[in-house]
Scaffold this active site. Structure first.
Site, mmCIF file in Angstrom:
data_model
loop_
_atom_site.group_PDB
_atom_site.id
_atom_site.type_symbol
_atom_site.label_atom_id
_atom_site.label_comp_id
_atom_site.label_asym_id
_atom_site.label_seq_id
_atom_site.Cartn_x
_atom_site.Cartn_y
_atom_site.Cartn_z
ATOM 1 N N GLY A 53 -11.058 61.572 -0.108
ATOM 2 C CA GLY A 53 -10.616 62.119 -1.395
ATOM 3 C C GLY A 53 -11.495 61.488 -2.465
ATOM 4 O O GLY A 53 -11.701 60.267 -2.469
ATOM 5 N N ALA A 54 -11.995 62.331 -3.376
ATOM 6 C CA ALA A 54 -13.038 61.884 -4.306
ATOM 7 C C ALA A 54 -12.675 60.618 -5.093
ATOM 8 O O ALA A 54 -13.408 59.621 -5.048
ATOM 9 C CB ALA A 54 -13.419 63.034 -5.232
ATOM 10 N N ARG A 94 -21.174 59.026 1.700
ATOM 11 C CA ARG A 94 -20.829 60.454 1.588
ATOM 12 C C ARG A 94 -21.491 61.018 0.328
ATOM 13 O O ARG A 94 -21.417 60.400 -0.734
ATOM 14 C CB ARG A 94 -19.302 60.653 1.504
ATOM 15 C CG ARG A 94 -18.571 60.163 2.744
ATOM 16 C CD ARG A 94 -17.143 60.641 2.782
ATOM 17 N NE ARG A 94 -17.063 62.050 3.114
ATOM 18 C CZ ARG A 94 -15.920 62.761 3.059
ATOM 19 N NH1 ARG A 94 -14.804 62.195 2.632
ATOM 20 N NH2 ARG A 94 -15.903 64.031 3.417
ATOM 21 N N ASP A 245 -14.367 67.749 -5.445
ATOM 22 C CA ASP A 245 -15.196 66.558 -5.228
ATOM 23 C C ASP A 245 -16.305 66.436 -6.258
ATOM 24 O O ASP A 245 -16.828 65.352 -6.495
ATOM 25 C CB ASP A 245 -15.782 66.580 -3.821
ATOM 26 C CG ASP A 245 -14.688 66.287 -2.822
ATOM 27 O OD1 ASP A 245 -13.875 67.199 -2.563
ATOM 28 O OD2 ASP A 245 -14.599 65.145 -2.355
ATOM 29 N N LYS A 256 -13.135 70.904 -0.476
ATOM 30 C CA LYS A 256 -13.105 70.990 0.986
ATOM 31 C C LYS A 256 -13.422 72.392 1.491
ATOM 32 O O LYS A 256 -12.960 73.380 0.912
ATOM 33 C CB LYS A 256 -11.719 70.534 1.458
ATOM 34 C CG LYS A 256 -11.466 70.612 2.941
ATOM 35 C CD LYS A 256 -12.484 69.854 3.758
ATOM 36 C CE LYS A 256 -12.675 68.419 3.340
ATOM 37 N NZ LYS A 256 -13.845 67.772 3.992
HETATM 38 O O1 MRU Z 1 -13.390 65.210 3.192
HETATM 39 P P1 MRU Z 1 -12.298 64.756 2.280
HETATM 40 O O2 MRU Z 1 -10.969 64.638 2.953
HETATM 41 O O3 MRU Z 1 -12.679 63.512 1.515
HETATM 42 O O4 MRU Z 1 -12.163 65.931 1.217
HETATM 43 C C1 MRU Z 1 -11.303 65.752 0.147
HETATM 44 C C2 MRU Z 1 -11.156 66.942 -0.701
HETATM 45 O O5 MRU Z 1 -11.804 67.940 -0.518
HETATM 46 C C3 MRU Z 1 -10.217 66.832 -1.871
HETATM 47 O O6 MRU Z 1 -9.673 68.065 -2.175
HETATM 48 C C4 MRU Z 1 -11.000 66.320 -3.081
HETATM 49 O O7 MRU Z 1 -11.647 65.133 -2.793
HETATM 50 C C5 MRU Z 1 -10.138 66.138 -4.259
HETATM 51 S S1 MRU Z 1 -9.262 64.605 -4.170
HETATM 52 C C6 MRU Z 1 -8.271 64.366 -5.499
#
Ligand code: MRU
Length: 353
Positions: A53-54, A94, A245, A256
């Site tokens: 999550g970002a 990442r 993100d 995602k």
């Molecule tokens: O690969 P991830 O689980 O890190 O992807 C996360 C997402 O796509 C979330 O929707 C995004 O980071 C928003 S978090 C507030």
């Protein structure tokens, strides 16, 4: 609320300490924590989605940076060089979520500024780094709450929300971004109900979003990703809210993989599609979504997810972790300063003024 990511001091002083995070790869079966002060372990935790999550990976990287340099000896210049090397390593974990590089850059800037002050010591520099990481966490908690306050305007009694992936407490320092308005509506007695896309291939929607909402007592139904269109057709969805993100200066939003398909479906069915982000997720250096780097992940996540082979050996796999939703599919962007409306080039620029 869940303490997804926190700093764990050894005694009454902030330093030395460790970074503590919920190991999200173990959910929903077990809620266990990873505690570490090791750079490679933090890198690995971000890469393997132990923390994801970002906003959460930005906070994890900032505390990870502090943890990894707190025991180093050397003069200020040597220390600054070591901090830069650790930050470079963590930033490479990442590529898509801009919060990762943003948080590290904030810590580096704070460290450099401190080092330039007369009489600065190595211990003072380490403490200054920790203060910046701590500020990033505290600000994130505040931003989550404010996103909830603004986003709750979209809710009436019994509003049914579709979300994709996890942009909740497990993705941030506090209530989340996309889920923060849901929690705010729940607190106000509006009884929201969330339909959570399972989110292939790593199932953040069914493993994490469903887990945290159930734990909080919020109504939640888990669906497979390919069911969203049918639900909209049956008029079971009032609004879509997702996180992101990285949002480009024109409002194109990377989130995602699968989010774009949901946005197209939402437009066809005239369901409003919102993105919820703090300002730290907006990258003004990128004019539109074409410039957002898209992380490619290991083929095994698709062919052999969770230990079960689901694709014959030898078959080619394509596994982009994110996609970009063009701004014209986005009804509004919920931020900690209010909801931004199209045209986003103008409203986003206004946010940064
Ligand atoms: O690969 P991830 O689980 O890190 O992807 C996360 C997402 O796509 C979330 O929707 C995004 O980071 C928003 S978090 C507030």
């Amino acid at each position: 609320m869940l303490e997804t990511i926190r700093w764990l001091p050894r005694d009454d002083n902030p330093l030395p300490g460790k970074v503590r995070m919920i190991d999200q790869t173990q959910l929903p079966e077990r809620c266990v924590f990873l505690e570490t002060d090791d750079l490679e372990e933090v890198y690995d935790a971000i890469k393997r989605l132990v923390v994801r999550g970002a906003p959460a990976i930005g906070i994890a990287a900032a505390f990870g940076l502090v943890a990894s340099v707190q025991h180093l000896d050397g003069n200020r210049d040597e220390l600054l060089a070591a901090i830069q090397a650790s930050a470079d390593r963590l930033a490479a974990a990442r590529p898509t979520a801009v919060n990762l590089a943003w948080a590290l850059e904030r810590c580096l800037d704070a460290g450099r500024d401190h080092a330039a002050t007369p009489g600065a010591t190595a211990d003072g520099l380490k403490l200054r780094l920790w203060q910046e990481a701590d500020a990033i966490l505290r600000e994130d908690i505040e931003m989550c709450r404010r996103i909830g306050e603004f986003g709750v305007e979209l809710f009436a009694k019994n509003t049914r929300v579709l979300t994709h992936c996890n942009a909740g407490a497990l993705a941030t320092g506090d209530f989340g971004t996309a889920l923060s308005p849901v929690y705010a509506a729940f607190e106000r007695g509006l009884s929201p109900h969330v339909y959570s896309n399972e989110t292939r291939p790593l199932l953040q929607g069914s493993r994490l979003t469903a887990w945290e909402l159930q734990r909080a007592g919020v109504g939640v139904t888990s669906i497979c990703d390919n069911m969203a269109g049918q639900l909209m057709r049956e008029q079971r969805i009032d609004v879509v809210i997702v996180g992101a993100d990285r949002v480009a200066a024109n409002g194109d939003a990377a989130n995602k993989i699968g989010t774009y398909s949901v946005a197209v479906l939402a437009q066809y069915h005239q369901v409003p599609f919102y993105v919820a982000v703090p300002y730290s997720t907006i990258d003004m250096s990128i004019p539109d979504g074409d410039g957002i780097p898209i992380e490619q992940r290991a083929p095994e996540e698709v062919s052999c997810g969770f230990g079960q082979r689901t694709v014959p050996e030898g078959v080619g796999i394509y596994n982009p972790a994110f996609d970009v939703t063009p701004n014209e599919l986005i009804a509004g962007i919920i931020t900690e300063q209010g909801i931004l409306w199209p045209p986003y080039v103008k409203s986003i620029a206004g946010l940064f003024e």
